[in-house]
Design a protein around this motif. Structure first.
Motif, PDB file in Angstrom:
ATOM      1  N   ILE A  54       0.864  -1.170  -0.134  1.00  0.00           N
ATOM      2  CA  ILE A  54      -0.147  -0.024  -0.003  1.00  0.00           C
ATOM      3  C   ILE A  54       0.915   1.163  -0.010  1.00  0.00           C
ATOM      4  O   ILE A  54       1.628   1.321   0.917  1.00  0.00           O
ATOM      5  CB  ILE A  54      -0.914  -0.006   1.173  1.00  0.00           C
ATOM      6  CG1 ILE A  54      -1.894  -1.290   1.342  1.00  0.00           C
ATOM      7  CG2 ILE A  54      -1.768   1.287   1.205  1.00  0.00           C
ATOM      8  CD1 ILE A  54      -2.521  -1.451   2.555  1.00  0.00           C
ATOM      9  N   VAL A  55       0.720   1.970  -1.030  1.00  0.00           N
ATOM     10  CA  VAL A  55       1.699   3.192  -1.165  1.00  0.00           C
ATOM     11  C   VAL A  55       0.888   4.335  -1.136  1.00  0.00           C
ATOM     12  O   VAL A  55      -0.063   4.552  -1.593  1.00  0.00           O
ATOM     13  CB  VAL A  55       2.277   3.216  -2.297  1.00  0.00           C
ATOM     14  CG1 VAL A  55       3.447   4.499  -2.813  1.00  0.00           C
ATOM     15  CG2 VAL A  55       3.409   1.951  -2.930  1.00  0.00           C
ATOM     16  N   VAL A  56       1.165   5.382   0.035  1.00  0.00           N
ATOM     17  CA  VAL A  56       0.713   6.308   0.235  1.00  0.00           C
ATOM     18  C   VAL A  56       1.172   7.510  -0.245  1.00  0.00           C
ATOM     19  O   VAL A  56       2.320   7.872   0.283  1.00  0.00           O
ATOM     20  CB  VAL A  56       0.321   6.417   1.893  1.00  0.00           C
ATOM     21  CG1 VAL A  56      -0.510   7.768   2.210  1.00  0.00           C
ATOM     22  CG2 VAL A  56      -0.221   5.317   2.521  1.00  0.00           C
ATOM     23  N   LEU A  57       0.594   8.490  -0.900  1.00  0.00           N
ATOM     24  CA  LEU A  57       1.199   9.516  -1.487  1.00  0.00           C
ATOM     25  C   LEU A  57       0.262  10.995  -1.602  1.00  0.00           C
ATOM     26  O   LEU A  57      -0.894  10.648  -1.455  1.00  0.00           O
ATOM     27  CB  LEU A  57       1.320   9.355  -3.118  1.00  0.00           C
ATOM     28  CG  LEU A  57       2.655   8.542  -3.523  1.00  0.00           C
ATOM     29  CD1 LEU A  57       2.519   7.879  -4.970  1.00  0.00           C
ATOM     30  CD2 LEU A  57       4.022   9.353  -3.353  1.00  0.00           C
ATOM     31  N   PRO A  58       0.760  12.079  -1.632  1.00  0.00           N
ATOM     32  CA  PRO A  58      -0.259  12.983  -1.483  1.00  0.00           C
ATOM     33  C   PRO A  58      -1.128  12.962  -2.871  1.00  0.00           C
ATOM     34  O   PRO A  58      -0.530  12.528  -3.873  1.00  0.00           O
ATOM     35  CB  PRO A  58       0.781  14.352  -1.969  1.00  0.00           C
ATOM     36  CG  PRO A  58       1.926  14.040  -0.976  1.00  0.00           C
ATOM     37  CD  PRO A  58       2.269  12.329  -1.453  1.00  0.00           C
ATOM     38  N   LYS A  59      -2.407  13.337  -2.723  1.00  0.00           N
ATOM     39  CA  LYS A  59      -3.384  13.434  -3.626  1.00  0.00           C
ATOM     40  C   LYS A  59      -2.830  13.759  -5.086  1.00  0.00           C
ATOM     41  O   LYS A  59      -3.172  13.402  -6.337  1.00  0.00           O
ATOM     42  CB  LYS A  59      -4.609  14.043  -3.140  1.00  0.00           C
ATOM     43  CG  LYS A  59      -5.660  13.572  -4.353  1.00  0.00           C
ATOM     44  CD  LYS A  59      -7.224  14.189  -3.722  1.00  0.00           C
ATOM     45  CE  LYS A  59      -8.200  13.885  -4.880  1.00  0.00           C
ATOM     46  NZ  LYS A  59      -9.589  14.576  -4.115  1.00  0.00           N
ATOM     47  N   GLU A  60      -2.207  15.045  -4.810  1.00  0.00           N
ATOM     48  CA  GLU A  60      -1.911  15.719  -6.042  1.00  0.00           C
ATOM     49  C   GLU A  60      -0.547  15.042  -6.809  1.00  0.00           C
ATOM     50  O   GLU A  60      -0.187  15.520  -7.972  1.00  0.00           O
ATOM     51  CB  GLU A  60      -1.347  17.141  -5.860  1.00  0.00           C
ATOM     52  CG  GLU A  60      -0.226  17.399  -4.994  1.00  0.00           C
ATOM     53  CD  GLU A  60      -0.802  17.314  -3.233  1.00  0.00           C
ATOM     54  OE1 GLU A  60       0.400  17.602  -2.462  1.00  0.00           O
ATOM     55  OE2 GLU A  60      -1.806  17.033  -3.017  1.00  0.00           O
ATOM     56  N   GLN A  61       0.129  14.019  -6.217  1.00  0.00           N
ATOM     57  CA  GLN A  61       1.156  13.420  -6.675  1.00  0.00           C
ATOM     58  C   GLN A  61       0.784  11.985  -7.349  1.00  0.00           C
ATOM     59  O   GLN A  61       1.640  11.247  -7.932  1.00  0.00           O
ATOM     60  CB  GLN A  61       2.260  13.199  -5.700  1.00  0.00           C
ATOM     61  CG  GLN A  61       2.911  14.504  -5.168  1.00  0.00           C
ATOM     62  CD  GLN A  61       3.858  14.213  -3.982  1.00  0.00           C
ATOM     63  OE1 GLN A  61       4.106  12.895  -3.982  1.00  0.00           O
ATOM     64  NE2 GLN A  61       4.513  15.001  -3.541  1.00  0.00           N
ATOM     65  N   LEU A  62      -0.355  11.523  -7.278  1.00  0.00           N
ATOM     66  CA  LEU A  62      -0.970  10.199  -7.726  1.00  0.00           C
ATOM     67  C   LEU A  62      -0.779  10.035  -9.156  1.00  0.00           C
ATOM     68  O   LEU A  62      -0.222   8.956  -9.833  1.00  0.00           O
ATOM     69  CB  LEU A  62      -2.283  10.055  -7.318  1.00  0.00           C
ATOM     70  CG  LEU A  62      -2.478   9.728  -5.642  1.00  0.00           C
ATOM     71  CD1 LEU A  62      -3.851   9.537  -5.438  1.00  0.00           C
ATOM     72  CD2 LEU A  62      -1.551   8.436  -5.238  1.00  0.00           C
ATOM     73  N   ASP A  63      -0.895  11.086  -9.907  1.00  0.00           N
ATOM     74  CA  ASP A  63      -1.007  11.016 -11.352  1.00  0.00           C
ATOM     75  C   ASP A  63       0.380  11.088 -12.026  1.00  0.00           C
ATOM     76  O   ASP A  63       0.837  10.200 -12.711  1.00  0.00           O
ATOM     77  CB  ASP A  63      -1.742  12.241 -12.019  1.00  0.00           C
ATOM     78  CG  ASP A  63      -3.048  12.027 -12.162  1.00  0.00           C
ATOM     79  OD1 ASP A  63      -3.692  10.993 -11.924  1.00  0.00           O
ATOM     80  OD2 ASP A  63      -3.906  13.124 -12.182  1.00  0.00           O
ATOM     81  N   THR A  64       1.172  11.777 -11.349  1.00  0.00           N
ATOM     82  CA  THR A  64       2.802  11.744 -11.642  1.00  0.00           C
ATOM     83  C   THR A  64       3.199  10.233 -11.243  1.00  0.00           C
ATOM     84  O   THR A  64       4.236   9.759 -12.123  1.00  0.00           O
ATOM     85  CB  THR A  64       3.464  12.637 -10.425  1.00  0.00           C
ATOM     86  OG1 THR A  64       2.794  14.056 -10.913  1.00  0.00           O
ATOM     87  CG2 THR A  64       4.881  12.908 -10.988  1.00  0.00           C
TER      88      THR A  64
END
Length: 226
Positions: A54-64
């Protein structure tokens, strides 16, 4: 024979590039030809190909991140979860993807050199005691700040805490049901606050957290010495 519990790894990658003096978030900076976060994920996959990642990333970085996975043909299966406003919130969001019994490792996304033997040792300890926190002994002398200045303290009485930090799913869920506190600096401090005992597991000095430009130099050296 006791049934082996499912194993999870919540990899928290919420950093920016500010201290790294870099435009990219630090987990996306390349080391040895690919983003740091990919190296980290691969270490847990190498330990156990069936681990639930499970990788947790800031929402704004998910597309990147999705684009980077395409560019690097990164095929290790993992779930992505949007992070919270703080690390506590991010881990709590990651826990939402953990269902039922299991052992849950929480690991910094920018610690790509954790060794599979360390991960194995930590999971085995957590399976027995319900917790396992990776730590190493300090190399330098330590002084404690006081009202009058500082005093020397016995180095042998201290440990430097790393990740992964592994707990039974039940313990971790219970710990993260409480409100966040200022003194929650890691998962061990969150779990300890509900009265659970923390078991330490010997880590490695290679298991660095990449946060500054100097760390990148070490990271490239470690990556090419494997």
């Amino acid at each position: 024979m006791a049934k082996q519990l499912p194993e999870y790894a919540i990899i928290v990658a919420g950093g920016s590039g500010s201290r790294m003096q870099h435009d990219l978030p630090k987990q996306f900076i390349q080391v040895a030809g690919k983003p740091i976060l990919m190296h980290t994920i691969e270490q847990f996959y190498n330990y156990n190909p069936t681990i639930r990642l499970i990788v947790v990333l800031p929402k704004e970085q998910l597309d990147t991140w999705r684009e980077l996975c395409k560019q690097h043909a990164f095929k290790v299966f993992h779930m992505t979860v949007p992070g919270g406003a703080t690390r506590f919130g991010s881990v709590k969001n990651g826990l939402g993807a953990v269902m039922g019994d299991g052992l849950v490792a929480v690991h910094d996304g920018v610690r790509p050199f954790v060794e599979t033997e360390t991960i194995k040792r930590a999971f085995e300890t957590a399976a027995t005691y319900g917790s396992a926190v990776v730590a190493v002994s300090p190399k330098d002398s330590i002084r404690e700040l006081t009202a009058d200045g500082s005093i020397a303290v016995l180095r042998a009485n201290y440990k430097l805490v790393q990740t992964p930090q592994i707990f039974s799913a039940a313990i971790l869920h219970k710990a993260y049901e409480q409100p966040e506190q200022e003194y929650f600096t890691d998962d061990a401090s969150v779990v300890e606050s509900i009265g659970e005992k923390i078991m330490l597991v010997e880590g490695s000095y290679r298991n660095i957290k990449i946060t500054t430009p100097e760390d990148l130099i070490l990271a490239e050296a470690f990556a090419t010495s494997v």
